[in-house]
Motif scaffolding. Structure first.
Motif, PDB file in Angstrom:
ATOM      1  N   GLU A 181       0.827  -1.209   0.000  1.00  0.00           N
ATOM      2  CA  GLU A 181       0.000   0.000   0.000  1.00  0.00           C
ATOM      3  C   GLU A 181       0.861   1.259   0.000  1.00  0.00           C
ATOM      4  OE1 GLU A 181      -4.050  -1.704   2.160  1.00  0.00           O
ATOM      5  OE2 GLU A 181      -2.316  -1.120   3.387  1.00  0.00           O
ATOM      6  N   GLN A 182       1.930   1.207   0.790  1.00  0.00           N
ATOM      7  CA  GLN A 182       2.844   2.339   0.838  1.00  0.00           C
ATOM      8  C   GLN A 182       3.425   2.595  -0.557  1.00  0.00           C
ATOM      9  OE1 GLN A 182       3.428   3.916   4.024  1.00  0.00           O
ATOM     10  NE2 GLN A 182       4.047   5.504   2.574  1.00  0.00           N
ATOM     11  N   GLU A 183       3.807   1.506  -1.229  1.00  0.00           N
ATOM     12  CA  GLU A 183       4.358   1.618  -2.578  1.00  0.00           C
ATOM     13  C   GLU A 183       3.359   2.214  -3.561  1.00  0.00           C
ATOM     14  OE1 GLU A 183       7.090  -2.344  -2.655  1.00  0.00           O
ATOM     15  OE2 GLU A 183       5.490  -2.192  -4.165  1.00  0.00           O
ATOM     16  N   ILE A 184       2.114   1.724  -3.458  1.00  0.00           N
ATOM     17  CA  ILE A 184       1.089   2.193  -4.396  1.00  0.00           C
ATOM     18  C   ILE A 184       0.933   3.703  -4.282  1.00  0.00           C
ATOM     19  CG2 ILE A 184      -1.393   2.156  -4.894  1.00  0.00           C
ATOM     20  CD1 ILE A 184      -1.256  -0.809  -3.823  1.00  0.00           C
ATOM     21  N   VAL A 185       0.869   4.170  -3.028  1.00  0.00           N
ATOM     22  CA  VAL A 185       0.682   5.608  -2.827  1.00  0.00           C
ATOM     23  C   VAL A 185       1.894   6.375  -3.343  1.00  0.00           C
ATOM     24  CG1 VAL A 185       0.478   7.391  -1.062  1.00  0.00           C
ATOM     25  CG2 VAL A 185      -0.942   5.344  -0.938  1.00  0.00           C
TER      26      VAL A 185
ATOM     27  N   PHE B 123       1.876   6.327  -7.121  1.00  0.00           N
ATOM     28  CA  PHE B 123       0.778   7.141  -7.628  1.00  0.00           C
ATOM     29  C   PHE B 123       1.180   8.612  -7.651  1.00  0.00           C
ATOM     30  CE2 PHE B 123      -2.467   9.910  -5.699  1.00  0.00           C
ATOM     31  CZ  PHE B 123      -3.314  10.054  -6.788  1.00  0.00           C
ATOM     32  N   LEU B 124       1.845   9.040  -6.574  1.00  0.00           N
ATOM     33  CA  LEU B 124       2.219  10.457  -6.506  1.00  0.00           C
ATOM     34  C   LEU B 124       3.354  10.788  -7.462  1.00  0.00           C
ATOM     35  CD1 LEU B 124       1.868  10.968  -2.693  1.00  0.00           C
ATOM     36  CD2 LEU B 124       0.541  12.111  -4.469  1.00  0.00           C
ATOM     37  N   LEU B 125       4.079   9.754  -7.898  1.00  0.00           N
ATOM     38  CA  LEU B 125       5.219   9.994  -8.775  1.00  0.00           C
ATOM     39  C   LEU B 125       4.875   9.938 -10.250  1.00  0.00           C
ATOM     40  CD1 LEU B 125       8.156   8.178  -7.015  1.00  0.00           C
ATOM     41  CD2 LEU B 125       7.798  10.629  -7.335  1.00  0.00           C
ATOM     42  N   GLU B 126       3.660   9.455 -10.571  1.00  0.00           N
ATOM     43  CA  GLU B 126       3.299   9.395 -11.988  1.00  0.00           C
ATOM     44  C   GLU B 126       3.558  10.763 -12.581  1.00  0.00           C
ATOM     45  OE1 GLU B 126      -0.725   7.996 -12.530  1.00  0.00           O
ATOM     46  OE2 GLU B 126      -0.273   6.263 -11.261  1.00  0.00           O
TER      47      GLU B 126
ATOM     48  N   GLY C 132      -6.253   8.906  -5.856  1.00  0.00           N
ATOM     49  CA  GLY C 132      -5.457   8.099  -4.933  1.00  0.00           C
ATOM     50  C   GLY C 132      -6.267   6.934  -4.380  1.00  0.00           C
ATOM     51  N   LEU C 133      -7.529   7.203  -4.051  1.00  0.00           N
ATOM     52  CA  LEU C 133      -8.395   6.133  -3.563  1.00  0.00           C
ATOM     53  C   LEU C 133      -8.576   5.076  -4.653  1.00  0.00           C
ATOM     54  CD1 LEU C 133     -11.109   8.314  -1.756  1.00  0.00           C
ATOM     55  CD2 LEU C 133      -9.428   6.829  -0.647  1.00  0.00           C
ATOM     56  N   TRP C 134      -8.690   5.526  -5.880  1.00  0.00           N
ATOM     57  CA  TRP C 134      -8.800   4.596  -7.012  1.00  0.00           C
ATOM     58  C   TRP C 134      -7.540   3.739  -7.156  1.00  0.00           C
ATOM     59  CZ3 TRP C 134     -12.229   2.050  -9.321  1.00  0.00           C
ATOM     60  CH2 TRP C 134     -13.456   2.585  -9.702  1.00  0.00           C
ATOM     61  N   ALA C 135      -6.395   4.360  -6.956  1.00  0.00           N
ATOM     62  CA  ALA C 135      -5.141   3.596  -7.081  1.00  0.00           C
ATOM     63  C   ALA C 135      -5.140   2.451  -6.075  1.00  0.00           C
ATOM     64  CB  ALA C 135      -3.941   4.513  -6.880  1.00  0.00           C
ATOM     65  N   LEU C 136      -5.577   2.731  -4.840  1.00  0.00           N
ATOM     66  CA  LEU C 136      -5.637   1.685  -3.819  1.00  0.00           C
ATOM     67  C   LEU C 136      -6.678   0.636  -4.184  1.00  0.00           C
ATOM     68  CD1 LEU C 136      -5.434   3.963  -0.654  1.00  0.00           C
ATOM     69  CD2 LEU C 136      -3.728   2.259  -1.323  1.00  0.00           C
TER      70      LEU C 136
ATOM     71  N   ASP D  11      -7.977  -0.246  -7.062  1.00  0.00           N
ATOM     72  CA  ASP D  11      -7.661  -1.107  -8.198  1.00  0.00           C
ATOM     73  C   ASP D  11      -6.482  -2.033  -7.912  1.00  0.00           C
ATOM     74  OD1 ASP D  11      -9.739  -0.583  -9.871  1.00  0.00           O
ATOM     75  OD2 ASP D  11      -8.716   0.941 -11.056  1.00  0.00           O
ATOM     76  N   SER D  12      -5.582  -1.638  -7.007  1.00  0.00           N
ATOM     77  CA  SER D  12      -4.418  -2.492  -6.751  1.00  0.00           C
ATOM     78  C   SER D  12      -4.677  -3.532  -5.676  1.00  0.00           C
ATOM     79  CB  SER D  12      -3.215  -1.658  -6.314  1.00  0.00           C
ATOM     80  OG  SER D  12      -3.095  -0.536  -7.131  1.00  0.00           O
ATOM     81  N   VAL D  13      -5.212  -3.103  -4.528  1.00  0.00           N
ATOM     82  CA  VAL D  13      -5.405  -4.085  -3.462  1.00  0.00           C
ATOM     83  C   VAL D  13      -6.868  -4.465  -3.263  1.00  0.00           C
ATOM     84  CG1 VAL D  13      -3.292  -3.707  -2.172  1.00  0.00           C
ATOM     85  CG2 VAL D  13      -5.238  -2.222  -1.741  1.00  0.00           C
ATOM     86  N   GLY D  14      -7.752  -3.857  -4.059  1.00  0.00           N
ATOM     87  CA  GLY D  14      -9.146  -4.266  -4.020  1.00  0.00           C
ATOM     88  C   GLY D  14      -9.990  -3.554  -2.983  1.00  0.00           C
ATOM     89  N   TRP D  15      -9.345  -2.741  -2.166  1.00  0.00           N
ATOM     90  CA  TRP D  15     -10.137  -1.946  -1.223  1.00  0.00           C
ATOM     91  C   TRP D  15      -9.312  -0.800  -0.659  1.00  0.00           C
ATOM     92  CZ3 TRP D  15     -10.524  -2.877   4.559  1.00  0.00           C
ATOM     93  CH2 TRP D  15      -9.441  -3.599   5.056  1.00  0.00           C
ATOM     94  N   VAL D  16      -9.992   0.086   0.039  1.00  0.00           N
ATOM     95  CA  VAL D  16      -9.330   1.169   0.730  1.00  0.00           C
ATOM     96  C   VAL D  16      -9.257   0.742   2.189  1.00  0.00           C
ATOM     97  CG1 VAL D  16      -9.444   3.604   1.339  1.00  0.00           C
ATOM     98  CG2 VAL D  16     -10.319   2.840  -0.889  1.00  0.00           C
ATOM     99  N   SER D  17      -8.115   0.186   2.577  1.00  0.00           N
ATOM    100  CA  SER D  17      -7.966  -0.346   3.934  1.00  0.00           C
ATOM    101  C   SER D  17      -7.568   0.786   4.876  1.00  0.00           C
ATOM    102  CB  SER D  17      -6.862  -1.403   3.932  1.00  0.00           C
ATOM    103  OG  SER D  17      -5.610  -0.739   3.752  1.00  0.00           O
TER     104      SER D  17
END
Ligand SMILES: Cc1cc2nc3c(=O)[nH]c(=O)nc-3n(C[C@H](O)[C@H](O)[C@H](O)COP(=O)(O)O)c2cc1C
Ligand code: SF4
Ligand code: SF4
Ligand code: SF4
Ligand code: FES
Lengths: 566, 267
Positions: free
Chosen positions: A15-19, A22-25, A55-59, A61-67
């Motif tokens: 999750e940390q990586e995804i965020v 996402f910010l680095l795109e 950002g919520l979408w990135a989470l 789509d990657s892990v299947g939920w906003v934990s």
């Protein structure tokens, strides 16, 4: 900086990586630093909060939920309070805030799909119902969400033919789509793409404003507001920062025309939005696409990047010396976000709750700045007006409703699809041009204008589909949805489904709509009370709701009662 | 022009405040003197000539030549329905007296609409206060008071959508695990008794809370140098609640944990 508390849920490494990613795109990096997007209105100088929904979408789509951990990582980076971000995440249907099943299937059970007893669409998993997904021309349909595999749409035409795109009386808006569509810039250029922009640059802002006003174009998003007046209001405002927005949230049940335009002719929308930006003096445009339209999103994104690399977007648009850029936003699954001020809230990273109007977006819009918001179909008309000239353009249609209109035919019709007709064409003609009622059945009723529309009985097929024609018959064209019901349909069930739609989609902000739509749903489903209180509900929702959702939430129920359907 | 009276209102004034200057009272619920209007309850609707739907007078600003009717049959019917809808979903027996008076004024019946009620278990996570969201009308006041309009803590927000919307911490975590600093400013603005100091909650549940037996004395908080005004609510020689006047220029009705709850440790 508020006193932000970041809670105890810890993000996983993933999750940390995804965020972080996402910010680095690249686009985020430029936008995060760019003045253009960051400059806010007096109240909403909110830094990069507008990245919350992506950002919520990135989470999701990657892990299947906003934990809890994922949300914490995102809030840490964006400086958004956790409770508020949770409020935003739980506002949207497509964002999960509980651990997800392996495969989550949101199968449409709305007014068109409910007519076709559909199988499992070839996917197995946990099934939940869903509001209309805008795939009614090839219903049944479902959204499938799988951790790590994002969000996808699956459809399966049950009974009906493959979706049709047709213009029996001559194509304007559908011209390029007729010739196979134009999804690359080379294709688009080869069929005359970007020549309207050339005209616009040549005749300048006042020339374009004049042409649109003379054309008499009125908004296709539902309210029929004169487009010229709106453009002029934004163009005339003295603010140095302005925005233009394409409303592509298309969520009215039975409506799918904007999807077809974006999927098959994405550059048309981009060209039109660019013209809007140059004309009103905005450097930044936004396209807000409903979250379920994954193909539209992909096509629009790729078209934008092609337009960039060919100089039709960027620091100097097509040699005009003027900058213009487009940011795309994916909605999270909320009908109300099509309401223009809710859409603004959603882009800004807040819950999609409508604002009070006035002030209107033309003076106090995105980030507090003057903002032009138009429907996709409205914008694409601008290209035709510039190509043909306003006089020629308004030679079809009626005086009060010039031009053509896209109609979305679905349900028990022989050839479901998008049809372009001159405004004022009769409903009967529109129906027969789509092959009439599906073989072997008989027309019982038509729903015109979607959930916010009304029923039309077979005796009323002579009604003219123009703004004034519909109005004088007590109807509304709404989004251009035409759903056909044959004799086998249990209409009270349709009414009950529409009542459920409004209850599910109410944002919940105001009492008349939050509680009124719930009561209406319960009464129509026969679960409580009697029909006697429906009049009181109709009055209070129509008169006292904040936005058009609540104000129109009883329109079909009223129409059904007038026709003796319930 | 409001109800036939020519009103000379300041630019930027709301219809509600302009009406107040000429003695016309418009009922409100989500509006509070010390907060920006959330424009959510729609109890304050009025007719404005030339506008089809009714208009929320708490947030709509006056315009030149506006013709406003605040008490027509249509307005009264709408207000009655708003009250009846609320009563159909929300437990209102602890609500502030103004709301109770509106029910009488508009002849609103609590059983006119029936259907699902908000079902929410009480949330008591500490010995300072209780939250019972089955009593919540979603007026947004507590959220605004906790957020950028007073406390800047952002411990609570509206979560969910439609009839399922609730005031909530992130993932509905317990208040002690959230950002809450226990200032109690949310309690101070809650009009329905959904948020109460635990003392009041206990007394109300045990039916020993008797408003008529309470006297309010004014004092200045001695905990720090800010000088917040305090209103001590005393019933039978016991302090049962502390509030702060909402029209006071310094504190605007807000306090901190010491002012609001410190008396429990003083005796
Ligand atoms: C509940 C609700 C949903 C709406 N959904 C849409 C939508 O999906 N697309 C759209 O263009 N307009 C929608 N609208 C209308 C917009 O608020 C706005 O009027 C429109 O985008 C303006 O564009 P136009 O002038 O080109 O019609 C909606 C309005 C309401 C009240
Ligand atoms: S009318 Fe419904 S959707 Fe619109 S603001 Fe009110 S609750 Fe939200
Ligand atoms: S006590 Fe204060 S910090 Fe805690 S929720 Fe209420 S207003 Fe927010
Ligand atoms: S808890 Fe009280 S103050 Fe907060 S929204 Fe509900 S009724 Fe309003
Ligand atoms: S007091 Fe105006 S909407 Fe609540």
């Amino acid at each position: 900086m508020p006193n932000v508390h970041f809670g105890n849920g810890q993000p996983t490494t993933r999750e940390q990586e995804i965020v972080e990613q996402f910010l680095l795109e690249p686009e985020r990096a430029t936008h995060a630093l760019s003045e253009r997007v960051l400059v806010g209105g007096p109240r909403r100088a909110t830094g990069i909060r507008h990245l919350l929904l992506p950002g919520l979408w990135a989470l999701q789509d990657s892990v299947g939920w906003v934990s809890p951990g994922g949300l914490k990582a995102l809030c840490d980076s964006l400086g958004v309070p956790l409770a508020e971000a949770y409020g935003v995440a739980t506002f949207y249907e497509l964002l999960q805030s509980e651990p997800p099943p392996e495969v989550l299937i949101r199968q449409c059970d709305d007014i068109t799909c409910m007519l076709f007893s559909s199988g499992n669409l070839g996917v197995e998993g946990s099934r939940v119902g869903s509001s209309c997904l805008g795939q009614c021309d090839s219903s049944a349909a479902a959204v499938v969400q799988r951790p790590g595999h994002g969000t996808a749409i699956v459809t399966e035409s049950v009974g009906a033919s493959t979706p049709v795109v047709a213009a029996p009386a001559g194509a304007r808006l559908l011209r390029r789509i007729f010739n196979g569509g134009a999804t690359t810039i080379a294709d688009y250029r080869s069929v005359g793409g970007y020549t309207a922009l050339e005209v616009a640059i040549e005749i300048g802002s006042s020339g374009v404003l004049g042409a649109i006003q003379q054309s008499g174009l009125r908004g296709r998003g539902g309210a029929a507001f004169p487009t010229g007046a709106k453009w002029l209001a934004v163009a005339d405002s003295l603010s140095s920062t302005k925005y233009v927005i394409a409303n592509a949230d298309e969520s009215e049940p039975g409506t799918f025309k904007d999807r077809v335009l974006m999927e098959q002719d994405p550059f048309a929308l981009i060209e039109a939005l660019t013209i809007a930006g140059l004309t009103v003096g905005a450097d930044c445009g936004w396209i807000y696409i409903r979250g379920e339209y994954t193909l539209s999103y992909a096509r629009i994104k790729s078209a934008i990047s092609e337009a960039h690399s060919t100089g039709f977007l960027g620091a100097d648009v097509a040699g005009s010396g003027r900058p213009f850029d487009i940011e795309v936003r994916r909605g999270g699954g909320a009908y109300v976000c099509g309401e223009e001020t809710a859409l603004l809230q959603s882009i800004e990273g807040y819950r999609g709750e409508p604002r009070s109007k006035p002030p209107y977006p033309t003076s106090d819009g995105l980030f507090g700045q003057p903002t032009l918001i138009n429907n996709v179909e409205t914008l694409v008309n601008v290209l035709e007006i510039l190509h043909q000239g306003p006089a020629e353009w308004r030679s079809v249609g009626s005086a009060e409703s010039p031009g053509t209109r896209l109609f979305c035919l679905s349900g028990h019709v022989a050839r479901p699809g998008v049809y372009e007709h001159p405004m004022g064409t009769t409903l009967g003609r529109v129906l027969s041009d789509a092959g009439g009622v599906a073989a072997g059945s008989e027309l019982q009723m038509i729903l015109l204008g979607g959930a916010a529309g009304g029923f039309v009985s077979p005796e009323q097929l002579h009604v003219e589909l123009s703004f004034e024609g519909a109005r004088s018959a007590g109807l509304s064209l709404g989004s251009g949805a035409i759903v056909v019901f044959d004799a086998s349909v249990d209409l009270p069930k349709v009414v009950a489904r529409v009542a459920k739609f409004f209850a599910n989609e109410s944002c919940g902000k105001c009492v008349p709509c939050r509680i009124g739509t719930q009561r209406q749903m319960e009464i129509v489903a026969g679960r409580s009370g009697g029909l006697r209180v429906l009049d009181d509900l109709d009055q209070v929702m129509t008169d006292s709701s904040i936005c058009g959702l609540g104000q129109a939430a009883s329109s079909l129920v009223r129409s059904a009662r007038n026709l003796g359907v319930i | 022009m409001i109800d036939g009276i020519e009103v000379d209102a300041k630019a930027g004034a709301t219809i509600r405040s302009a009406a107040e200057t000429v003695g016309i009272e418009i009922p409100t619920l989500c509006w509070a003197r010390n907060l920006n209007p959330a424009n959510a309850c729609r109890l304050c609707v009025v007719e404005v000539e030339g506008t089809r739907p009714l208009v929320a007078s708490c947030s709509r600003t006056v315009e030149d030549q506006m013709v406003i009717t605040t008490n027509s049959a249509r307005v009264r019917e709408n207000r009655r329905s708003v009250l009846e809808l609320l009563a159909s979903a929300v437990e209102l027996d602890w609500a502030e007296s103004e709301l109770v008076a509106h029910f009488v004024e508009y002849e609103a019946r609590s059983d006119h609409f029936d259907g699902t009620k908000l079902e929410e278990a009480s949330k008591i996570h500490d010995d300072l206060f209780a939250r019972e969201y089955s009593r919540c009308v979603l007026c947004y006041r507590c959220v605004d008071a906790c957020g950028d309009q007073a406390q800047h803590t952002f411990a609570i927000a509206i979560a969910g959508r439609g009839f399922e919307s609730r005031v909530s911490t992130e993932f509905d975590v317990r208040l002690p695990d959230s950002a809450c600093v226990y200032c109690g400013n949310c309690i101070a603005v809650c009009p329905t008794g959904a948020l109460t100091p635990l003392t009041e909650f206990v007394m109300r549940t045990e039916s020993t809370w008797v408003q008529e037996r309470q006297v309010v004395t004014h004092t200045v908080c001695a905990f720090c140098g800010v000088g917040c005004n305090l209103e001590l609510h005393v019933q039978d020689d016991n302090i049962v609640k502390v509030t702060s006047p909402s029209d006071h220029d310094i504190s605007l009705g807000n306090l901190c944990i010491k002012g609001r709850f410190g008396w429990q440790h003083l005796d």
